[in-house]
Design an enzyme around this catalytic site. Structure first.
Site, short mmCIF file in Angstrom:
data_model
loop_
_atom_site.label_atom_id
_atom_site.label_comp_id
_atom_site.label_asym_id
_atom_site.label_seq_id
_atom_site.Cartn_x
_atom_site.Cartn_y
_atom_site.Cartn_z
CE1 TYR A 1 -2.89 -3.15 0.16
CE2 TYR A 1 -3.40 -2.68 2.45
CZ TYR A 1 -3.55 -3.47 1.33
OH TYR A 1 -4.37 -4.57 1.37
CG HIS B 1 -0.91 -8.73 -0.29
ND1 HIS B 1 -0.51 -7.43 -0.17
CD2 HIS B 1 -2.25 -8.66 -0.45
CE1 HIS B 1 -1.54 -6.61 -0.25
NE2 HIS B 1 -2.62 -7.34 -0.43
P1 NAP Z 1 -13.93 -1.11 0.94
O1 NAP Z 1 -13.54 -1.00 2.35
O2 NAP Z 1 -14.99 -2.08 0.54
O3 NAP Z 1 -14.37 0.31 0.37
C1 NAP Z 1 -13.62 1.46 0.53
C2 NAP Z 1 -14.35 2.60 -0.21
O4 NAP Z 1 -15.65 2.78 0.37
C3 NAP Z 1 -13.66 3.94 -0.12
O5 NAP Z 1 -13.84 4.58 -1.35
C4 NAP Z 1 -14.40 4.68 0.99
O6 NAP Z 1 -14.41 6.08 0.79
C5 NAP Z 1 -15.79 4.13 0.80
N1 NAP Z 1 -16.54 4.10 2.06
C6 NAP Z 1 -16.09 3.75 3.29
N2 NAP Z 1 -17.06 3.84 4.22
C7 NAP Z 1 -18.17 4.28 3.55
C8 NAP Z 1 -19.48 4.60 3.96
N3 NAP Z 1 -19.85 4.48 5.24
N4 NAP Z 1 -20.37 5.02 3.02
C9 NAP Z 1 -19.99 5.15 1.74
N5 NAP Z 1 -18.75 4.87 1.28
C10 NAP Z 1 -17.84 4.43 2.19
O7 NAP Z 1 -12.67 -1.43 0.00
P2 NAP Z 1 -11.13 -1.77 0.18
O8 NAP Z 1 -10.35 -0.60 0.60
O9 NAP Z 1 -10.75 -2.46 -1.09
O10 NAP Z 1 -11.08 -2.90 1.31
C11 NAP Z 1 -10.87 -2.62 2.68
C12 NAP Z 1 -9.47 -2.98 3.12
O11 NAP Z 1 -9.22 -4.37 2.91
C13 NAP Z 1 -8.34 -2.30 2.34
O12 NAP Z 1 -8.19 -0.94 2.66
C14 NAP Z 1 -7.18 -3.18 2.68
O13 NAP Z 1 -6.69 -2.88 3.97
C15 NAP Z 1 -7.83 -4.55 2.62
N6 NAP Z 1 -7.70 -5.20 1.28
C16 NAP Z 1 -6.96 -6.32 1.19
C17 NAP Z 1 -6.78 -6.94 -0.03
C18 NAP Z 1 -5.95 -8.19 -0.12
O14 NAP Z 1 -5.61 -8.60 -1.24
N7 NAP Z 1 -5.62 -8.80 0.98
C19 NAP Z 1 -7.39 -6.42 -1.19
C20 NAP Z 1 -8.17 -5.28 -1.06
C21 NAP Z 1 -8.33 -4.69 0.18
P3 NAP Z 1 -13.45 7.12 1.58
O15 NAP Z 1 -12.12 6.44 1.75
O16 NAP Z 1 -13.43 8.30 0.68
O17 NAP Z 1 -14.09 7.44 2.91
#
Ligand code: NAP
Length: 277
Positions: free
Chosen positions: A53, A111
């Site tokens: 990240y 990962h």
């Molecule tokens: P997510 O958490 O499903 O979605 C994040 C998005 O949703 C951002 O654009 C955020 O906007 C928005 N959001 C957050 N809360 C909200 C709400 N209450 N209402 C409306 N929109 C909202 O997606 P993600 O970041 O892909 O997944 C979460 C975490 O999982 C990652 O950050 C990472 O740590 C981990 N991850 C791991 C892998 C892996 O391969 N292991 C892959 C992907 C993700 P804002 O930021 O503008 O508030």
């Protein structure tokens, strides 16, 4: 907050925060640090990051956000598959610890599956554990067959977690993987639990959110957290998002909600390849 107890006895809160897409741009750092600090102020004690990240930038940002509070946090980071050799894992972990200004990770994950034999990566994780650099280790983006390979490897039974994509719009893990992890006492960490945003505009979700007096995101998170042994790590920078997500902890979905969600977001009818972002 509810928690899951790992094989090691460590307790992990079911709701945390993610940091993908953070630490990429200097101009956004202050807002990101503020978002993490707000989450901690509201009771969050689980933080997920990775060397990937922002190519270390998210870990550096967290060093600032977690300053003075590291000991309260269950901190997770991940090693790139291209660093998954014995030497590579040991060196990558040192770099992550340095960027995070800490002496240990609570959970260290591979990962995604790569070309290094899993036995070698597990051996390196075990060394880090013995040396006190990591308290637990696990994997990410491993399907049921992959989990079988982990479980069959020397010390593979020490794997404590598999972090996989899981949200209302992508329910493939319900077919087999969820059960396989439960049987092996492997905690499932649901990533992208909000489907990265667009999912939240679905009318069915909005209707249930209105009924409970919360935002659609809280329903999406409560739905993921209905499974025992499953935790989740939504990412949010906007303060209103951070606050809205906390409300998930107080939502109790009833049979009528579950029926409506199953109809709008049907469960898998057959085995599917593991979904990844
Ligand atoms: P997510 O958490 O499903 O979605 C994040 C998005 O949703 C951002 O654009 C955020 O906007 C928005 N959001 C957050 N809360 C909200 C709400 N209450 N209402 C409306 N929109 C909202 O997606 P993600 O970041 O892909 O997944 C979460 C975490 O999982 C990652 O950050 C990472 O740590 C981990 N991850 C791991 C892998 C892996 O391969 N292991 C892959 C992907 C993700 P804002 O930021 O503008 O508030």
């Amino acid at each position: 907050m509810r928690h899951v107890t790992l094989k090691s006895g460590d307790k992990v809160p079911v709701l945390g925060v993610g940091t993908w897409r953070m630490g990429e741009r200097k101009g956004e750092r202050a807002a990101e640090v503020a978002a993490i600090k707000l989450a901690l102020d509201l009771g969050i004690r689980l933080v997920d990051t990775a060397e990937m990240y922002g190519e270390g930038g998210a870990e550096e940002m967290l060093s600032e956000a977690l300053a003075g509070r590291r000991d309260e946090i269950f901190l997770v980071s991940k090693v790139y598959p291209q660093n998954a050799s014995r030497k590579g894992v040991l060196a990558a972990c040192e770099r992550s610890l340095k960027r995070l200004t800490t002496d240990r990770l609570d959970l260290y994950l591979l990962h995604w599956p790569g070309s290094t034999p899993i036995e070698e990566t597990i051996g390196a994780f075990e060394t880090l554990h013995k040396d006190g650099k990591i308290r637990n280790w696990g994997v990410s983006n491993f399907d049921a067959d992959g989990m079988g390979s982990v479980g069959g490897a020397p010390n593979g039974g020490n794997c404590t977690s598999n972090q996989v994509l899981y949200h209302l719009g992508s329910r493939g893990i319900e077919w087999r993987l969820l059960d396989a992890c439960r049987k092996a006492d492997v905690m499932v960490m649901a990533y992208s639990p909000l489907g990265q945003g667009p999912l939240l505009r679905k009318p069915a979700l909005k209707a249930i959110a209105d009924k409970h007096g919360v935002e659609p995101a809280a329903i999406a998170l409560a739905w993921v957290l209905r499974h025992p042994g499953v935790i989740t790590i939504p990412k949010a920078v906007k303060p209103e998002h951070v606050r809205a997500n906390m409300a998930a902890l107080d939502v109790k979905l009833d049979a009528e909600d579950m029926k409506a969600l199953d109809s709008a977001f049907p469960p898998p009818k057959r085995a599917e390849a593991l979904d990844m972002t």
